[in-house]
Design a protein around this motif. Structure first.
Motif, short mmCIF file in Angstrom:
data_model
loop_
_atom_site.label_atom_id
_atom_site.label_comp_id
_atom_site.label_asym_id
_atom_site.label_seq_id
_atom_site.Cartn_x
_atom_site.Cartn_y
_atom_site.Cartn_z
N TYR A 51 0.84 -1.21 0.00
CA TYR A 51 0.00 0.00 0.00
C TYR A 51 0.87 1.24 0.00
O TYR A 51 1.90 1.31 0.66
CB TYR A 51 -0.95 -0.01 1.20
N LYS A 52 0.43 2.25 -0.77
CA LYS A 52 1.16 3.50 -0.90
C LYS A 52 0.39 4.70 -0.35
O LYS A 52 0.95 5.78 -0.22
CB LYS A 52 1.50 3.76 -2.38
N GLU A 53 -0.87 4.52 -0.07
CA GLU A 53 -1.69 5.60 0.48
C GLU A 53 -2.31 5.14 1.79
O GLU A 53 -2.94 4.08 1.86
CB GLU A 53 -2.78 6.02 -0.50
N PHE A 54 -2.15 5.97 2.83
CA PHE A 54 -2.60 5.61 4.17
C PHE A 54 -3.52 6.70 4.72
O PHE A 54 -3.21 7.90 4.61
CB PHE A 54 -1.41 5.44 5.12
N ALA A 55 -4.62 6.28 5.31
CA ALA A 55 -5.54 7.17 6.01
C ALA A 55 -5.59 6.71 7.46
O ALA A 55 -5.99 5.57 7.73
CB ALA A 55 -6.93 7.15 5.38
N ILE A 56 -5.18 7.58 8.37
CA ILE A 56 -5.03 7.19 9.77
C ILE A 56 -6.03 7.95 10.64
O ILE A 56 -6.05 9.18 10.66
CB ILE A 56 -3.59 7.47 10.26
N PHE A 57 -6.87 7.19 11.33
CA PHE A 57 -7.87 7.76 12.22
C PHE A 57 -7.56 7.34 13.65
O PHE A 57 -7.02 6.26 13.90
CB PHE A 57 -9.27 7.28 11.83
N GLY A 58 -7.89 8.21 14.61
CA GLY A 58 -7.58 7.90 15.99
C GLY A 58 -6.11 8.00 16.30
O GLY A 58 -5.61 7.37 17.25
N TYR B 133 -6.21 12.04 10.44
CA TYR B 133 -7.50 12.73 10.54
C TYR B 133 -7.95 12.85 11.99
O TYR B 133 -7.90 11.87 12.76
CB TYR B 133 -8.58 11.97 9.77
N CYS B 134 -8.38 14.03 12.36
CA CYS B 134 -9.08 14.25 13.61
C CYS B 134 -10.48 14.75 13.24
O CYS B 134 -10.87 14.74 12.07
CB CYS B 134 -8.33 15.28 14.46
N ASP B 135 -11.28 15.17 14.22
CA ASP B 135 -12.64 15.57 13.89
C ASP B 135 -12.68 16.85 13.07
O ASP B 135 -13.47 16.97 12.14
CB ASP B 135 -13.47 15.76 15.17
N ASP B 136 -11.80 17.81 13.38
CA ASP B 136 -11.89 19.10 12.70
C ASP B 136 -10.63 19.51 11.96
O ASP B 136 -10.56 20.60 11.42
CB ASP B 136 -12.28 20.20 13.70
N TYR B 137 -9.61 18.65 11.92
CA TYR B 137 -8.43 18.98 11.14
C TYR B 137 -7.72 17.71 10.68
O TYR B 137 -8.01 16.60 11.16
CB TYR B 137 -7.47 19.88 11.91
N ALA B 138 -6.81 17.87 9.74
CA ALA B 138 -6.02 16.76 9.22
C ALA B 138 -4.59 17.23 9.01
O ALA B 138 -4.33 18.43 8.88
CB ALA B 138 -6.61 16.24 7.92
N ILE B 139 -3.66 16.28 8.98
CA ILE B 139 -2.25 16.59 8.82
C ILE B 139 -1.65 15.68 7.75
O ILE B 139 -1.91 14.47 7.73
CB ILE B 139 -1.46 16.39 10.13
N GLN B 140 -0.85 16.27 6.85
CA GLN B 140 -0.07 15.53 5.88
C GLN B 140 1.39 15.97 5.97
O GLN B 140 1.66 17.10 6.37
CB GLN B 140 -0.58 15.76 4.45
#
Length: 210
Positions: free
Chosen positions: A86-93, A122-129
């Motif tokens: 996998y090359k794309e990751f979406a991280i929650f929590g 990802y958080c509820d109101d912001y995201a970071i890359q």
């Protein structure tokens, strides 16, 4: 369509809508299993030392690691996703909660970038890359790219070369940025396609979702 590795941790929950495709991979890292149980999503892999999980219904094939180890549960999940191609990751929590874990998870975004992948926390109101010696494109059609919405850019390395910001309110071309100067705080979206890049070093982009 790019396959996505979704990783769930024990941090703050997000109201972000998650739609899985058949080729996506979902990993629950320790207390992330509770997160998935709460939102009703399946886990392909459940792993961790399980010192923060609440549920007693862990699957029989959950992978248990010792508490005394070098890698965090989230790092183990990241490495597993990379090993599976996998090359794309979406991280929650992965944000909120313990500050040390939050900082560690931002470091993991740099790890992904240095290993030919990309990730978003990802958080509820912001995201970071984070990108290392490359660029982050923030499309004009995304829900968060609204004029006036905050977007901050941070240098993570001691010296980031040729930092360029296009499409945000305050643009920058070929600047040298340093990790002891928070010069990129409180920039703003304009509704145009935005690009943040550097030729050497790691930079983080934090943007508000609402």
């Amino acid at each position: 369509m790019e396959r996505i590795c979704y990783i769930f941790g024990a941090g703050d929950r997000s109201s972000h809508t998650i739609t899985l495709n058949a080729d996506d991979l979902v990993i629950a890292a320790d207390g992330g299993f509770d997160y998935l149980e709460e939102i009703g999503l399946r886990a392909d892999i459940v792993l961790g030392d399980f010192d923060s999980v609440i549920s007693y219904d862990l699957p029989s094939d959950a992978i248990r690691y010792p508490k005394d180890k070098d890698d965090t549960d989230m790092m183990i999940a990241i490495k597993m996703g990379l090993e599976k191609g996998y090359k794309e990751f979406a991280i929650f929590g992965g944000l909120g909660g313990r500050l040390d874990h939050t900082i560690g998870n931002i470091q993991l975004l740099t790890y992904l970038s240095k290993n030919g992948a990309s990730g978003t926390l990802y958080c509820d109101d912001y995201a970071i890359q984070v990108v290392n010696s490359g660029s982050i494109v923030l499309g004009k059609d995304t829900t968060f790219n609204v004029a006036g919405n905050l977007c901050s850019v941070f240098a993570l390395d001691r010296h980031c070369h040729n930092v360029t910001i296009q499409g945000l309110k305050y643009e920058v071309t070929g600047a040298d940025w340093y990790n002891h100067l928070p010069i990129g705080v409180s920039n703003e979206f304009t509704g145009k396609r935005a690009i943040v890049s550097c030729t050497k070093g790691s930079i983080a982009v934090l943007y508000h979702m609402a």
